[in-house]
Scaffold this motif. Structure first.
Motif, PDB file in Angstrom:
ATOM      1  N   THR A   1       0.847  -1.193   0.000  1.00  0.00           N
ATOM      2  CA  THR A   1       0.000   0.000   0.000  1.00  0.00           C
ATOM      3  C   THR A   1       0.883   1.244   0.000  1.00  0.00           C
ATOM      4  OG1 THR A   1      -1.687  -1.213   1.220  1.00  0.00           O
ATOM      5  CG2 THR A   1      -1.879   1.180   1.191  1.00  0.00           C
ATOM      6  N   TYR A   2       1.911   1.208   0.822  1.00  0.00           N
ATOM      7  CA  TYR A   2       2.984   2.203   0.748  1.00  0.00           C
ATOM      8  C   TYR A   2       4.219   1.623   1.430  1.00  0.00           C
ATOM      9  CZ  TYR A   2       1.412   3.583   5.500  1.00  0.00           C
ATOM     10  OH  TYR A   2       1.035   3.592   6.819  1.00  0.00           O
ATOM     11  N   GLY A   3       5.332   2.335   1.311  1.00  0.00           N
ATOM     12  CA  GLY A   3       6.605   1.823   1.803  1.00  0.00           C
ATOM     13  C   GLY A   3       7.358   1.113   0.697  1.00  0.00           C
ATOM     14  N   ARG A   4       8.546   0.616   1.023  1.00  0.00           N
ATOM     15  CA  ARG A   4       9.342  -0.057   0.007  1.00  0.00           C
ATOM     16  C   ARG A   4      10.285  -1.083   0.635  1.00  0.00           C
ATOM     17  NH1 ARG A   4      14.166   3.968  -1.762  1.00  0.00           N
ATOM     18  NH2 ARG A   4      14.456   5.063   0.221  1.00  0.00           N
ATOM     19  N   ILE A   5      10.856  -1.902  -0.240  1.00  0.00           N
ATOM     20  CA  ILE A   5      11.814  -2.928   0.162  1.00  0.00           C
ATOM     21  C   ILE A   5      13.123  -2.638  -0.549  1.00  0.00           C
ATOM     22  CG2 ILE A   5      12.360  -5.374   0.028  1.00  0.00           C
ATOM     23  CD1 ILE A   5       9.073  -5.509  -0.003  1.00  0.00           C
ATOM     24  N   ILE A   6      14.194  -2.562   0.227  1.00  0.00           N
ATOM     25  CA  ILE A   6      15.513  -2.238  -0.314  1.00  0.00           C
ATOM     26  C   ILE A   6      16.404  -3.456  -0.141  1.00  0.00           C
ATOM     27  CG2 ILE A   6      17.491  -0.677  -0.150  1.00  0.00           C
ATOM     28  CD1 ILE A   6      15.488   1.286   1.297  1.00  0.00           C
ATOM     29  N   SER A   7      17.046  -3.886  -1.227  1.00  0.00           N
ATOM     30  CA  SER A   7      17.901  -5.061  -1.171  1.00  0.00           C
ATOM     31  C   SER A   7      19.222  -4.804  -1.885  1.00  0.00           C
ATOM     32  CB  SER A   7      17.204  -6.260  -1.817  1.00  0.00           C
ATOM     33  OG  SER A   7      18.079  -7.362  -1.915  1.00  0.00           O
ATOM     34  N   THR A   8      20.291  -5.355  -1.335  1.00  0.00           N
ATOM     35  CA  THR A   8      21.604  -5.239  -1.977  1.00  0.00           C
ATOM     36  C   THR A   8      21.962  -6.511  -2.745  1.00  0.00           C
ATOM     37  OG1 THR A   8      22.657  -6.014   0.068  1.00  0.00           O
ATOM     38  CG2 THR A   8      22.468  -3.628  -0.235  1.00  0.00           C
ATOM     39  N   GLY A   9      21.047  -7.475  -2.800  1.00  0.00           N
ATOM     40  CA  GLY A   9      21.329  -8.726  -3.499  1.00  0.00           C
ATOM     41  C   GLY A   9      20.113  -9.223  -4.256  1.00  0.00           C
ATOM     42  N   SER A  10      20.269 -10.358  -4.934  1.00  0.00           N
ATOM     43  CA  SER A  10      19.176 -10.944  -5.715  1.00  0.00           C
ATOM     44  C   SER A  10      18.238 -11.732  -4.808  1.00  0.00           C
ATOM     45  CB  SER A  10      19.736 -11.856  -6.809  1.00  0.00           C
ATOM     46  OG  SER A  10      20.511 -12.901  -6.236  1.00  0.00           O
ATOM     47  N   ILE A  11      16.944 -11.695  -5.151  1.00  0.00           N
ATOM     48  CA  ILE A  11      15.909 -12.362  -4.353  1.00  0.00           C
ATOM     49  C   ILE A  11      15.105 -13.285  -5.261  1.00  0.00           C
ATOM     50  CG2 ILE A  11      13.888 -12.010  -2.886  1.00  0.00           C
ATOM     51  CD1 ILE A  11      14.934  -9.205  -2.300  1.00  0.00           C
ATOM     52  N   SER A  12      14.848 -14.493  -4.789  1.00  0.00           N
ATOM     53  CA  SER A  12      14.064 -15.439  -5.579  1.00  0.00           C
ATOM     54  C   SER A  12      12.593 -15.051  -5.569  1.00  0.00           C
ATOM     55  CB  SER A  12      14.223 -16.866  -5.017  1.00  0.00           C
ATOM     56  OG  SER A  12      13.401 -17.057  -3.872  1.00  0.00           O
ATOM     57  N   TYR A  13      11.835 -15.621  -6.499  1.00  0.00           N
ATOM     58  CA  TYR A  13      10.380 -15.532  -6.404  1.00  0.00           C
ATOM     59  C   TYR A  13       9.955 -16.460  -5.263  1.00  0.00           C
ATOM     60  CZ  TYR A  13      10.778 -19.867  -9.060  1.00  0.00           C
ATOM     61  OH  TYR A  13      11.122 -21.125  -9.474  1.00  0.00           O
TER      62      TYR A  13
END
Length: 226
Positions: A58-70
């Motif tokens: 709805t709002y906000g975010r996800i920050i990643s420094t690497g690859s993420i699987s489904y």
């Protein structure tokens, strides 16, 4: 590193609002297998999908420094009219890995027999999970998202799934959803509990399991009560 920044998710169900993530702010460590616990309907699978990018917050975010699987076990990533083999090759091309190596790994691992070359829409839920788990384990992700899938199949297949998962955890991290506490204890070092939209992270899986035991009684653990 995986950071949940002000992550919020609200659904509209039968004319009422249901919030499964309430402005979550949490940084998750790299290279750690984390068990994600919570009651049915708490929003665990929704959180995995948001982390994977297949569900919009709805709002906000996800920050990643690497690859993420489904999310492993999420059948929506495969085309129903393509065979298991064709879906595997397609995913290999998307992630830039060798198509023949990935197809060979998945065919051997998933144990689908002739079904591997039949349309995905003909698969049972267990076969779909086997294909999804096999494809995911064949790709080198920094963080694997696993949703109950290691419980699929007979004892021999479950043992093989756990062995492959543990091998991947030598170089990667994971977020694992399961209602099996023995499995969570076996596969995870740390834990998190999703309760009433709030996210509680614990560096030790035992503490998360203790918290989870209170959620089944619709209670907060003593250390969180005011």
């Amino acid at each position: 590193m995986l950071r949940l920044h002000n992550l919020h998710k609200t659904f509209r169900l039968n004319g009422r609002s249901v919030t499964v993530a309430k402005s979550i702010n949490q940084t998750l460590p790299s290279g750690v297998s984390i068990g994600l616990l919570g009651n049915n309907g708490a929003g665990k699978s929704t959180l995995l999908k948001m982390i994977a990018g297949t569900e919009t917050p709805t709002y906000g975010r996800i920050i990643s420094t690497g690859s993420i699987s489904y999310p492993v076990g999420f059948a929506g990533s495969f085309h129903p009219d393509l065979t298991g083999a064709q879906n595997a090759r397609f995913v290999a091309r998307v992630y830039g890995v060798d198509t023949h190596e990935l197809e060979a790994f998945v065919e051997d691992f998933a144990e689908l027999g002739d079904h591997f070359r039949l349309p995905f829409r003909t698969y049972s839920s267990g076969m779909r999970s086997r294909l999804a788990f096999g494809v995911s384990m064949a790709i080198p992700f920094d963080t694997y998202l696993v949703d109950e899938v290691t419980s699929v199949g007979d004892a021999a297949f479950q043992s093989k799934s756990k062995a492959v998962f543990k091998e991947r955890m030598q170089k990667s991290g994971a977020i694992v959803v399961s209602h099996s506490m023995p499995m969570i204890k076996e596969l995870c070092e740390a834990g998190a509990v999703l309760q009433d939209g709030y996210f509680y992270f614990y560096a030790e899986i035992g503490k998360a399991i203790e918290h989870y035991s209170y959620t089944t009684k619709n209670q907060l653990p003593p250390w969180l009560r005011r």
